[in-house]
Design a protein around this motif. Structure first.
Motif, PDB file in Angstrom:
ATOM      1  N   GLN A   1      78.685 -12.412  21.796  1.00  0.00           N
ATOM      2  CA  GLN A   1      77.288 -12.624  22.160  1.00  0.00           C
ATOM      3  C   GLN A   1      76.472 -13.105  20.965  1.00  0.00           C
ATOM      4  N   ARG A   2      76.714 -12.526  19.819  1.00  0.00           N
ATOM      5  CA  ARG A   2      75.937 -12.918  18.640  1.00  0.00           C
ATOM      6  C   ARG A   2      76.378 -14.270  18.095  1.00  0.00           C
TER       7      ARG A   2
ATOM      8  N   LYS B   1      77.348 -16.702  20.034  1.00  0.00           N
ATOM      9  CA  LYS B   1      76.827 -17.673  21.001  1.00  0.00           C
ATOM     10  C   LYS B   1      75.323 -17.841  20.883  1.00  0.00           C
ATOM     11  N   HIS B   2      74.617 -16.745  20.551  1.00  0.00           N
ATOM     12  CA  HIS B   2      73.156 -16.781  20.472  1.00  0.00           C
ATOM     13  C   HIS B   2      72.726 -16.555  19.026  1.00  0.00           C
ATOM     14  N   LYS B   3      72.348 -17.609  18.359  1.00  0.00           N
ATOM     15  CA  LYS B   3      72.008 -17.535  16.936  1.00  0.00           C
ATOM     16  C   LYS B   3      70.820 -16.610  16.677  1.00  0.00           C
ATOM     17  N   GLU B   4      69.901 -16.499  17.659  1.00  0.00           N
ATOM     18  CA  GLU B   4      68.725 -15.675  17.459  1.00  0.00           C
ATOM     19  C   GLU B   4      69.037 -14.193  17.338  1.00  0.00           C
ATOM     20  N   LEU B   5      70.258 -13.789  17.755  1.00  0.00           N
ATOM     21  CA  LEU B   5      70.659 -12.388  17.643  1.00  0.00           C
ATOM     22  C   LEU B   5      71.305 -12.080  16.298  1.00  0.00           C
TER      23      LEU B   5
ATOM     24  N   MET C   1      70.120 -11.068  26.771  1.00  0.00           N
ATOM     25  CA  MET C   1      69.649 -11.158  25.396  1.00  0.00           C
ATOM     26  C   MET C   1      69.150  -9.835  24.822  1.00  0.00           C
TER      27      MET C   1
END
Length: 228
Positions: free
Chosen positions: A218-219, A221-225, A19
């Motif tokens: 990566q972004r 898959k990970h909404k927080e990024l 992350m």
């Protein structure tokens, strides 16, 4: 022992692997990712070299952090990194000369790697040696992870090899030597079935495109990024 591997320390080590990856999230160390990833072997060696240098420079600066005058801290950091880079460079020349030649000046340019200076300034100057060591190892391995992924696709698709082994040789080795089959494949078996090397994969812009694809994945898959 429990304090050495506390939840906080585990987070310090693991965050750069995912992350908070230094390449795909912090967008640091991109230049070397473009330069040394045409082949898998030099990418692995570069990743391990940066990991070792980051870890031990973090430890040294952490040990000295309370005695370094603020006005010369960057100079001291550069001297420590330069000394470690010189040691690693000499070790590579002694034990892995061919890879050292492939890496050329890029081993020396580790001195200017943004990840190294960033970790020294942002983490090692404020934290104890053990935490700094874990941070260095984590960020180095996070950097190496991206280099290896990029180099895997560039060498496989660009040269039709991995670690210098052709696709045909790898298949024969796995099935005949490890699984004890009796495959008899002609030397040009892969190419006879329509495979073509893509020379574009060996050019630096393709490394940037692969890095961009990893960042996108990566972004996504990970909404927080994701940026608002």
């Amino acid at each position: 022992m429990s304090q050495l591997f506390s939840k906080k320390n585990k987070e310090v080590f693991s965050a750069p692997l995912g992350m908070n990856n230094p390449v795909t999230v912090q967008v640091l160390g991109i230049c070397s990712a473009l330069a040394v990833t045409a082949k898998l072997e030099p990418a692995i060696v570069m990743g391990l070299s940066v990991t070792v240098i980051t870890a031990f420079s973090n430890v040294v600066i952490s040990l000295l952090r309370k005695t370094i005058p603020n006005r010369i801290r960057i100079i001291v950091q550069l001297v420590v990194v330069a000394a470690l880079v010189t040691i690693v460079s000499e070790v590579l020349k002694a034990f892995a000369y061919d890879v050292s030649v492939q890496l050329s000046v890029y081993v020396g340019l580790i001195i200017t790697n943004c990840i190294l200076m960033g970790r020294l300034e942002a983490f090692a100057m404020q934290n104890a040696p053990w935490e700094s060591f874990l941070d260095g190892i984590g960020n180095g391995l996070g950097y190496a992870k991206i280099l290896i992924i990029v180099a895997f696709f560039r060498e496989l698709l660009g040269s039709g090899t991995l670690l210098g082994w052709s696709i045909r040789d790898m298949i024969v080795y796995i099935f005949n030597d490890k699984l004890h089959f009796n495959l008899n494949l002609p030397e040009n078996w892969v190419y006879e079935h329509g495979y073509l090397n893509n020379g574009l994969m060996l050019m630096p812009p393709m490394a940037l495109i692969i890095c961009a694809c990893i960042i996108w994945y990566q972004r996504a898959k990970h909404k927080e990024l994701q940026e608002n």
